[in-house]
Structures are given as structure tokens and as C-alpha cells.
Design an enzyme around this catalytic site. Structure first.
Site, PDB file in Angstrom:
ATOM      1  N   GLY A  33       0.827  -1.202   0.000  1.00 20.74           N
ATOM      2  CA  GLY A  33       0.000   0.000   0.000  1.00 20.74           C
ATOM      3  C   GLY A  33       0.858   1.247   0.000  1.00 20.74           C
ATOM      4  N   SER A  34       0.340   2.328  -0.595  1.00 17.61           N
ATOM      5  CA  SER A  34       1.044   3.598  -0.541  1.00 17.61           C
ATOM      6  C   SER A  34       0.811   4.258   0.824  1.00 17.61           C
ATOM      7  CB  SER A  34       0.562   4.511  -1.667  1.00 17.61           C
ATOM      8  OG  SER A  34       0.948   3.964  -2.912  1.00 17.61           O
ATOM      9  N   GLY A  35       1.496   5.379   1.049  1.00 18.83           N
ATOM     10  CA  GLY A  35       1.382   6.069   2.325  1.00 18.83           C
ATOM     11  C   GLY A  35       2.556   5.807   3.248  1.00 18.83           C
ATOM     12  N   HIS A  36       3.509   4.963   2.779  1.00 22.28           N
ATOM     13  CA  HIS A  36       4.706   4.664   3.561  1.00 22.28           C
ATOM     14  C   HIS A  36       5.949   5.280   2.920  1.00 22.28           C
ATOM     15  CE1 HIS A  36       2.179   1.817   5.622  1.00 22.28           C
ATOM     16  NE2 HIS A  36       2.003   1.084   4.542  1.00 22.28           N
TER      17      HIS A  36
ATOM     18  N   ASP B  87      -1.311  -8.289   1.029  1.00 24.86           N
ATOM     19  CA  ASP B  87      -0.068  -8.347   0.260  1.00 24.86           C
ATOM     20  C   ASP B  87       0.352  -9.788   0.016  1.00 24.86           C
ATOM     21  OD1 ASP B  87      -0.039  -5.605   0.374  1.00 24.86           O
ATOM     22  OD2 ASP B  87       1.605  -5.440   1.800  1.00 24.86           O
TER      23      ASP B  87
ATOM     24  N   LYS C 103       6.021  -7.536   2.669  1.00 14.85           N
ATOM     25  CA  LYS C 103       5.729  -7.313   4.083  1.00 14.85           C
ATOM     26  C   LYS C 103       4.552  -8.212   4.483  1.00 14.85           C
ATOM     27  CE  LYS C 103       5.017  -2.742   4.004  1.00 14.85           C
ATOM     28  NZ  LYS C 103       4.905  -2.588   2.540  1.00 14.85           N
TER      29      LYS C 103
ATOM     30  N   HIS D  45       0.101   1.263   9.802  1.00 15.78           N
ATOM     31  CA  HIS D  45      -1.162   1.775   9.264  1.00 15.78           C
ATOM     32  C   HIS D  45      -1.990   2.400  10.376  1.00 15.78           C
ATOM     33  CE1 HIS D  45       0.165  -1.745   6.957  1.00 15.78           C
ATOM     34  NE2 HIS D  45      -0.105  -0.976   5.922  1.00 15.78           N
TER      35      HIS D  45
END
Lengths: 329, 329
Positions: A53-56, A109, A104, A215
Site C-alpha cells: 500500500g502507498s502512504g509509507h 499483500d 511485508k 497503518h
């Protein structure tokens, strides 16, 4: 929600356009925008692919380039990428030596990378990163979560891939580095997922979430804000309990910011943690400090320790040329 | 106030201890903790010294090393360092070729660096950075403020010093780069100075401060939060009005985070700004994106544009090895 955006639906696309424009010497956007890839593939090298996921950010696309990843598949914010993204990335960057997926440990995922691994028509292996010692079986995970230690796995395995190690060697190395790595984090504030428009969790003005996930998912316990030294003691204590290192062991120390904590505080945490490691007879051979595996604008940090012998340190020190990590070139 | 600290009075000391431990290969804490210096001075090179209030990390100490600064004098958070700090730094790093002070245009910094310049017993010059086009004569400043463009001045002048330019040449180059550089920023949230314990300014959940300074001081106007494209248009418009560049001009673009804004949003801003620059016929020759000149945990960003000819770009590209900026080595 206060963010520098145009339209919630286009955040990922517009951000990737800016990213690939800014780093056009290193990376290229893959066909259909499904993945980001190293601009110049290296023939005969095992291709390393990660994603999530994006945001990291800068994880994972910020670690594409010489000595690290060959491609990254970004999902929407805190959402797994889909198998077709990984499949397209693998087809684009495999030069014949096979593909190593670095994943991860989150259920979404894991499922999607596994589907891609079954579909892709080349040799492939998967390294699962699960360095977070805070909790087992949390919101999005069966087993332990994969967090900032992912950067360390990607750097060390990336260096070995660059020098020409085989797929089997890289799989074994990745598993070994993951096993030698442990992390734990703390959050002082929540993050806000753009599509949700409100904070992921509520937290009091004097509280912190000890053992938080990247998250904003729950950790071990919600407690009163403590001093940096006390926080460092709890995080580092849990890590050392997991790793069971002997005195004299050399380690890599990553103090990672979650996105909303100033560098000044991160270095203060470095100071607290290094003293604790020293008290245990451990030698911090390498330091890395900064917002590398983030949770949007969450305030807080994580501590990651990797036990490293001379060969591992040499791979850590090997040249790397990516948007977010660069030395030796 | 939620911060990773032990004691408000020791934040700077503990943070510097962590910083100098983490980067012991590059920097050393000066005598009495008054300054941070390059570990290995280069004989015959003009020494570059900067400094200012803390809370803007990695500026300035993060830019000490090969190809950039020789020393930095950190004051308490948002508080000017004292003349004895600059004097001690100058005596420590001058190798006979003189000292160039690089000073952001704030009244306290200006006064104290000027006192040091008068007291130091070696050749010295001062470059004043005043790149912020938002306002004239603001809270802490007579004239324009010095903000993120300081990084660009330090990098380019640092490269010229490393190759052996004279004090007079460096002074002229620094003034020229400052003149060719313009910046403007926007804040979505306030920062909190640790010693104050509460936000520097109040701002509504749907408001932003357009033209904010890097201490959270007022900008041009308080307005409703706008889209990234609209914000980029206002910031870039003010910058281009100031610089009056001709079509075809090459520029360095720095999109700088203030500390609390995720990298994902900064790259989205890069995307907005680069389109505007392209519409004006300008060519972005180099990009830099990230939290480099911060305001503690303030959310928001600034845009900096530097007009650069081939010689300036070569100095930008020259090897640099500092804790926060590294390439070519």
C-alpha cells in the site's frame, strides 16, 4: 482533513507522476502506471520486486535503483497492490535470472504476491518480512507485521543481487536478514487516510500507542505519554528480547520517523537507544535516522535493530543509488 | 504537547549527541558543545560556517561535510546562536584561507553573526540569504526572510569552496546564487516550540497560512485551504514574478516539507509546480524533494526555484557527503 492534494481519487497517480519526473535519471513509470521500475535494468541480475500500500513513502518506490530494488508496485493508500501489478512488473524487469519478491507480512499483500508468484512464467522466490515484535495476528496480519526492517532487507539483499548472487542465495540471505532484524514503534498521533477523510484512530492529548503498526493499527497498549528514555527502553527491550544477541555483537540501528515527527526528536531517540544498546554490550556499527517507512503524517517513530556480521555490513555499505537512499555513487 | 523528549531544557544537547554519534564519520561536536564541525578539515580551503535557531533540521548541521559546510552553530529552538558560538567555530575550522559566514536574514542571527565577524581574527565575509518572497519586514526580520533557498546557497558555494575558490569568489558566488533564488511557503498546521508548550499560532481546520515563515510567523494572508494546483500556482507565481526569468532558462526546483507533510504530498506538489514552470518555458534541470528546511512538525511545504547556468549546475552536481545530502561519494 488537511492535505496538499487536488482530488482524493488521483493522489497516487499525481504523486507518482511527480516522483518519476523528479527521479527520471533512476526510475521510470511502468506501462499503465501499474508499477515503477529501474530505468536501466542490469542483464543477468536477479530482479528484486517489492510493493504494498502507498502512504509509507519513500518505501518502496524510493528504494528503486542501483543496489536495491528493480521495481515496486504501489497500491492505493494502505491498500495492497493487485497481482496484475506484480505480474507486469516481473515481466518488465526479469532479465532471465529470475525474480525475488520482497513482501511485508500483511494478509492482502501475501495473498496477492502469492497469486503473482504462481502466475509469473519465470523462476521466482519470495522473502517475507515480519520484523515487528509488538504483536502477533493484528488487524491486517496473521503472524507478525512487516515494518521498517523491510528497508534493511531490501538494502542488503539488493547489494547482493547487484554483485550477482543467485536467486537461491538471495532468498536465503533475505530470510536470514529478516530473522536477524526486529522492530517496534510508538505513535503519538493518528494518521488520516485520504479516502476516509478522518483520523484512523482517536488518541488523547496525553496518550501514546505503544507497539503501533504502520497503518495506525493497534499495538500492545494505550498508555500515558512517557519520556524518550522510557519509550526507548520499552521498544529496545522488546527488540533485544526477541533477538537474544550476545555482548560484542555489531548491529545496524534504524530510528525511523513515521512522517510527523521532527528529525530533532528522532536524533534524540537515537541518543536514548544507543545508550541502551551500549549497556547491553552491543556495538552500533551503522546508523540510519529519518522518515523512511512512514504512516502518512503520523507522529511517532520505530526502532529497528539488525544483527550484522562483517559480510552483512559490507553489503549495507555497498553503493546504492535510489531516490531515497544513496551512497558510494 | 506531544514530543519524543526527556526534558525541555535538554532537547538540543541530547539531539546533538545522537546526531554526532550517528554521523561520527563526518562530524564532531565542537568544544563545549557550542558548534558542530566537519571531522576532517581541508587545509587551505575557505571555511564555510552557518547556523541559526534549531528546529529546522537537517538545516544546518545536517549539511556539514565534504562539499558543503565546515561548521554549524545551533541555537536553541527558533533562537539565534550567540556570537561566542560563531567565534569558537571560526577559530576551530579556519585553516588560513578565511571564513565565509552564511546567514539567514533574521534580526537576531544578523546581529550575532555580525558581532562574531567583527571579533574573529581572520579574513571573513558574510553571505546573507533572503530568498522568501512572501513578505517584507516580518516578525523577526527587516527585509525578506531567509528560508529553504539557504540549502541551495550552501550546496553551491560549498562545492566551489571545496574546489579551492577564494573568499572573494565565494562571497560573490553566494550573493549571486541568493539573488537567483526565490522561495515561498504555505502552512496547514502550526508547530509547537517545546519551551512554549503550545502551538505557535491558531489555525482553523479549513484554513492555511499562505506565505508562512519557517518559525510559523505570519505570511501574506490566512485563507481557506485550496487545491494543490491552486497553492502551487500562487507560490510559483510569486516566485516567478520575483525572478523574472526568460523562457528556456534552466532551474533547480526544491519542494521542501516543513516537517509534518508526507513525502507523497510533496511529490504531488512537485507534479503541480513542474507543470507551471513548464508552461512558462522553464526547464527543471534538477529536482530536490523532502523535509530539508523544516519548522519542527508544521504541516505544509515551500517551493524554491533557483535559476542556474551550466556552471551553477556543475557545482550543484559536485560530490557532497553530509548527513542529509549525499551524492557522488
Amino acid at each position: 482533513m488537511k492535505k496538499l492534494i487536488n482530488d482524493v481519487d488521483n493522489i497516487l497517480t499525481e504523486s507518482l507522476d511527480g516522483f518519476t519526473a523528479a527521479h527520471a535519471d533512476i526510475v521510470t513509470l511502468g506501462e499503465g502506471g501499474l508499477f515503477v521500475r529501474r530505468k536501466t535494468p542490469k542483464p543477468g541480475k536477479v530482479a528484486l520486486i517489492s510493493g504494498g500500500g502507498s502512504g509509507h513513502e519513500p518505501l518502496h518506490a524510493g528504494f528503486i535503483g542501483h543496489g536495491m530494488l528493480d521495481a515496486a508496485c504501489p497500491g492505493q493508500v494502505f491498500t495492497s497492490p493487485t497481482p496484475d501489478q506484480m505480474l507486469a512488473a516481473a515481466q518488465a524487469v526479469n532479465t532471465g535470472a529470475g525474480v525475488l519478491f520482497i513482501v511485508k507480512n500483511y494478509s492482502g499483500d501475501m495473498m496477492n504476491f502469492q497469486m503473482a508468484a504462481e502466475m509469473v512464467d519465470c523462476d521466482n522466490e519470495t522473502v517475507i518480512v515480519n520484523d515487528d515484535v509488538a504483536v502477533e495476528n493484528s488487524t491486517y496480519t496473521t503472524g507478525r507485521r512487516g515494518v521498517a526492517g523491510t528497508l534493511i532487507v531490501e538494502k542488503i539483499v539488493g547489494a547482493a543481487a547487484e554483485r550477482g548472487d543467485s536467486l537461491e542465495q538471495l532468498k536465503a540471505l533475505g530470510d536470514a536478514v529478516n530473522k536477524a532484524t526486529a522492530s517496534m514503534g510508538v505513535a503519538l498521533t493518528s494518521c488520516t487516510v485520504p479516502a476516509a477523510g478522518k483520523p484512523t484512530f482517536q488518541i488523547g492529548p496525553d496518550e501514546m500507542e505503544m507497539g503501533v503498526g504502520i497503518h495506525g493499527e493497534p499495538g500492545r497498549r494505550r498508555v500515558k505519554l512517557a519520556s524518550a528514555d522510557d519509550i526507548a527502553a520499552e521498544l529496545t527491550g522488546a527488540i533485544l528480547k526477541d533477538l537474544s544477541l550476545k555482548a560484542g555483537q555489531e548491529v545496524i540501528l534504524l530510528v525511523n520517523g513515521f512522517g510527523g515527527t521532527p528529525l530533532m526528536e528522532l536524533y534524540l531517540m537515537v541518543n536514548s537507544v544507543r545508550k541502551i544498546l551500549g549497556d547491553h554490550g552491543l556495538k552500533v556499527a551503522r546508523f540510519l535516522t529519518g522518515p523512511y517507512v512512514t504512516s502518512l503524517e503520523m507522529a511517532g517513530c520505530s526502532v529497528t535493530v539488525t544483527a550484522a556480521d562483517a559480510a552483512t555490513l559490507a553489503l549495507w555499505d555497498a553503493p546504492v543509488h535510489t531516490p531515497a537512499l544513496r551512497w558510494g555513487v
